[in-house]
Design an enzyme around this catalytic site. Structure first.
Site, PDB file in Angstrom:
ATOM      1  N   ASP A 231     -16.877 -34.844  14.873  1.00 35.95           N
ATOM      2  CA  ASP A 231     -16.768 -36.177  14.287  1.00 35.95           C
ATOM      3  C   ASP A 231     -16.339 -35.968  12.829  1.00 35.95           C
ATOM      4  OD1 ASP A 231     -16.797 -38.834  13.695  1.00 35.95           O
ATOM      5  OD2 ASP A 231     -18.779 -39.225  14.500  1.00 35.95           O
TER       6      ASP A 231
HETATM    7  C1  BGC Z   1     -17.012 -42.165  13.629  1.00 31.00           C
HETATM    8  C2  BGC Z   1     -16.135 -41.812  14.829  1.00 31.00           C
HETATM    9  C3  BGC Z   1     -14.689 -42.025  14.487  1.00 31.00           C
HETATM   10  C4  BGC Z   1     -14.345 -41.181  13.273  1.00 31.00           C
HETATM   11  C5  BGC Z   1     -12.890 -41.310  12.822  1.00 31.00           C
HETATM   12  C6  BGC Z   1     -16.549 -41.474  12.360  1.00 31.00           C
HETATM   13  O1  BGC Z   1     -17.211 -42.013  11.254  1.00 31.00           O
HETATM   14  O2  BGC Z   1     -18.338 -41.801  13.900  1.00 31.00           O
HETATM   15  O3  BGC Z   1     -16.500 -42.586  15.938  1.00 31.00           O
HETATM   16  O4  BGC Z   1     -13.881 -41.696  15.580  1.00 31.00           O
HETATM   17  O5  BGC Z   1     -15.160 -41.602  12.178  1.00 31.00           O
HETATM   18  O6  BGC Z   1     -12.661 -42.569  12.302  1.00 31.00           O
END
Ligand code: BGC
Length: 783
Positions: A231
């Protein structure tokens, strides 16, 4: 050149660098080896493709290229319709091809453990089987276009509080039966191209470098062949992550732990082969994307808008319809109430936020009716607004109040503080219902809310977060152009105190899963707690009859007939529960479901094939347990139409000594720490925050009360963020809170990665926070 040959030519450093993105949304290219870069962006309710440059962010704050904003998972799940999920995935895949996006970051299959999770709207259900089956269809549809999905957030990421720091402390059975199950189903059924490791720890180990999770379970036990991506900002230790098989660190831009990895290989502490494997998987995906984008593709955005409307309609759940108040007759005097009729809440905030191609508010379809605002955009009301509403209400034949949760109440980045709707919305509904008995409420929110007025209104239609087609969908449903057929994917308790984890959920830095497998209806049914509306529940403008329930060998059949006046659909559900189990188990668990559409007077037969997993529990492996079982055919977890008891031959399972007289046998009263820890099989000791022992794993937010430099840094972060909010430090604004939590609330390593910062600045700051100012300064200068 073959991938292995490319790898053989690359230097160690190049391979390590390939395993970090180039930018916020891209992987690195290495022209000399013919390795292209590929582009990724959020999902899962539509694309959020941002132009690269200064204004990219992982929290959906800045603009993105317009794309169809489909209903959020809260609504798509309520459709219980496999085909629609496939179609939605396919449509997003087509738009991804159109926008040159090779990888879509979704779907999110975390379990709705507690109604307050700020990100519940992005998740499907409290039930892992339903989640897994529907998400698998979405993935199949999307990947049918050659685009990859990223199944997220792996795993146990069911709260936003301290999401980048928290440890999910959980027993193995809950992990396997509930929290990993949906991932397992999707991996096995739909072969997602990538899996995204979650921010949090599980039982003390960060998901980004959790070998048990990423290698033993995901790859070895489930046969996953794809790529694992962190993530955004979620990488903990890159050396361990390579061994665990976490291939790609995102976002790109920083050189976090690059030197450490190089040294580890040189010293023989990390085998280069691990890095090769990760690099190989990235190259494979990049080459595939390059092939796909050779041909230009044009998506049909207006067709996709119509699909978004259809899904919004099918995801709507009719919770109450006394005296058939709905559907409304168009020629009646109807009063439309509420700011949400004009400015509908149609999607959630955060990384999943889509810039819609064609947003339709309900009022556009209801402009011929009288309107009373009732409250403002934040859900606040005034005596003037209420008195205007009351006067208009008295003159109407029927009243429809648009209400729910304003975006300020639920968002990625923080959890809800309570389960109530804004007081203004409750007052608005109470006022209308008092003045006019023909009042119906249409609700917009991503998870269950308390409805203290539920006995005072005649109708309740729950839309979830219905996406850009909200306007047309509401109109079609309210006037019976479409018949509601959604079912609840989560139980709606009367009040928050009825939720099993209400006393400890999001109350500490760590997420303690005391309730184990007893989530949602698994708890309410065993504890015999009444709910407002149970899991699987939903009415229709028509009526259905189920009969001729039969069981022959391993096949269950039942006939469903539409006995009403409208064409419509019923979701037939099969639950299984062991009678008097030795090892504690829920009363019932959903094992099969099918949505059947029927014209008035039509009858269809539904068949379910039983399999070993329907009777299995986790006891070092999934085991089909010998015993007597009850099979139930139902239209919700509390509307059981028929049952049959059967004997099943399987295996015996271990019944642990601690179980006798414990909470887990009957779910009565409160769970004690002692019995939880016995069940967990170890003592739980919360981490202590000690100055002198701060690391890159601590956040500015938690250190600021112990260290002056961190206090200054906190203020600096506040100031920087406030620039995007007209210079205002605005804790009332959800985007502001989300940004603070995701930066100052994130571990320092995460700040370094997400900020694309190179060098040892943060290591120096840690020294300073620990009280070693000079040492820290030297580190910073050197860095
Ligand atoms: C979120 C993810 C997301 C990623 C990219 C993170 O803060 O938890 O779900 O895909 O950011 O935007």
């Amino acid at each position: 050149m073959k991938i292995k040959e490319i790898i053989a030519k690359m230097t160690l450093q190049e391979k390590i660098q390939l395993c970090v993105g180039k930018s916020f949304w891209q992987t690195k290219e290495f022209e000399k080896y013919g390795i292209p870069s590929f582009f990724m962006c959020d999902g899962p309710a539509g694309l959020r493709k941002q132009q690269l440059g200064k204004n990219t962010d992982m929290l959906g704050i800045n603009d993105s290229v317009a794309a169809t904003c489909f209903p959020s998972a809260v609504s798509t799940a309520n459709t219980f319709n496999r085909e629609l999920l496939y179609q939605m995935g396919k449509a997003i895949g087509e738009e991804a091809r159109d926008q040159d996006v090779a990888l879509v970051l979704g779907p999110g299959v975390n379990i709705k453990r507690n109604p307050l999770c700020g990100r519940n709207f992005e998740y499907f259900s409290e039930d892992p089987l339903q989640t897994g089956i529907l998400a698998a269809e979405f993935v199949k549809g999307l990947q049918s276009q050659g685009i990859g999905c990223s199944l997220k957030h792996f795993a146990c990421n069911s709260q936003e509080t301290s999401r980048l720091l928290s440890d999910s402390v959980i027993d193995e059975r809950a992990l396997r039966e509930i929290y990993l199950k949906a991932f397992e189903i999707v991996v096995k059924k739909a072969d997602p191209a990538t899996v995204m490791s979650a921010y949090n720890k599980i039982n003390g180990v960060y998901c980004s470098d959790n070998k048990k999770l990423l290698n033993d379970v995901l790859r070895e036990q489930w046969g996953f062949n794809g790529l694992v991506v962190t993530d955004w900002g979620g990488m903990n230790n890159r050396i361990k992550a390579f061994t665990a098989g976490n291939d790609l660190m995102m976002p790109g831009g920083s050189d976090y732990m690059e030197k450490d990895v190089l040294e580890a290989v040189k010293k023989g502490l990390l085998e280069e082969a691990y890095i090769d494997k990760c690099a190989e998987r990235i190259i494979k995906m990049a080459l595939k994307a390059q092939e796909l984008f050779k041909e230009k593709y044009k998506a049909d955005y207006s067709k996709n808008h119509q699909l978004a409307v259809k899904i919004a309609e099918e995801g709507a759940v009719l919770l109450k319809n006394e005296d058939d108040i709905l559907p409304l007759k168009e020629d009646k005097k109807i009063l439309i109430v509420g700011d949400m009729a004009k400015d509908v809440r149609y999607q959630g905030s955060g990384s999943s936020h889509v810039n819609p191609t064609n947003l339709e508010h309900p009022i556009a379809y209801l402009s011929s009716y009288d309107y009373a605002q009732g409250c403002d955009v934040n859900g606040d009301t005034t005596p003037e607004l209420l008195s205007d509403l009351e006067n208009k209400t008295k003159k109407a034949d029927a009243v429809v109040v648009f209400a729910g949760l304003p975006s300020k109440y639920e968002s990625e980045g923080f959890d809800r503080k309570h389960m109530r709707m804004p007081e203004g919305h409750n007052e608005m509904i109470e006022t209308a219902a008092k003045a006019n008995k023909n009042t119906a409420v249409i609700l917009f929110c991503g998870s269950a809310v308390e409805c203290p007025w539920q006995d005072k209104v005649k109708g309740i239609l729950y839309m979830g977060l219905p996406g850009q087609g909200a306007g047309q969908a509401c109109y079609n449903l309210l006037f019976g152009k479409t018949n509601p057929s959604g079912k609840l994917s989560e139980s709606w308790p009367y009040s928050y105190s009825d939720v099993v984890s209400s006393e400890y959920y999001a109350e500490s830095r760590d997420a303690l899963y005391l309730e184990s497998i007893y989530v949602g209806y698994r708890y309410y049914d065993k504890a015999e707690v009444e709910v407002s509306w149970p899991y699987g529940y939903g009415l229709s403008y028509s009526s259905f009859k189920l009969d001729e329930f039969e069981l022959a060998e391993n096949k269950v059949t039942v006939k469903v007939s539409n006995t009403g006046k409208y064409a419509g659909s019923e979701v037939v559900q099969l639950y299984v529960g062991q009678n008097n189990p030795a090892l504690h188990r829920p009363v019932r668990e959903l094992k099969h479901f099918e949505k059947i559409s029927l014209n008035p007077g039509e009858t269809k037969e539904v068949t379910f094939e039983l399999n070993d997993e329907d009777f299995a529990v986790w006891d070092d492996a999934f085991k089909k347990v010998t015993g007597s079982y009850r099979l139930e055919i139902a239209t919700s977890s509390r509307d059981i139409c028929f049952y049959k008891d059967i004997d099943v031959n399987g295996e015996e399972v271990n019944v642990p000594g601690w179980q006798k007289d414990s909470w887990y046998e009957n779910c009565q009263g409160k769970i004690t720490q002692e019995e939880w820890q016995k069940m967990l099989g170890r003592k739980y000791v919360p981490a202590k925050l000690v100055k002198g022992q701060f690391t890159m794993d601590n956040s500015v937010m938690e250190m600021k009360d112990h260290s002056l430099i961190m206090k200054i840094m906190y203020k600096a972060v506040e100031k920087v963020i406030s620039k995007g909010f007209d210079g205002k430090i605005d804790y009332d604004n959800p985007d502001f809170v989300m940004l603070m939590n995701s930066s100052a609330g994130a571990p320092l390593r995460s700040m370094q990665i997400s900020g694309g910062i190179k060098g040892g600045v943060f290591k120096g700051l840690v020294e300073m926070a620990n009280g070693h100012f000079i040492k820290g300064l030297i580190k910073m200068i050197k860095g």
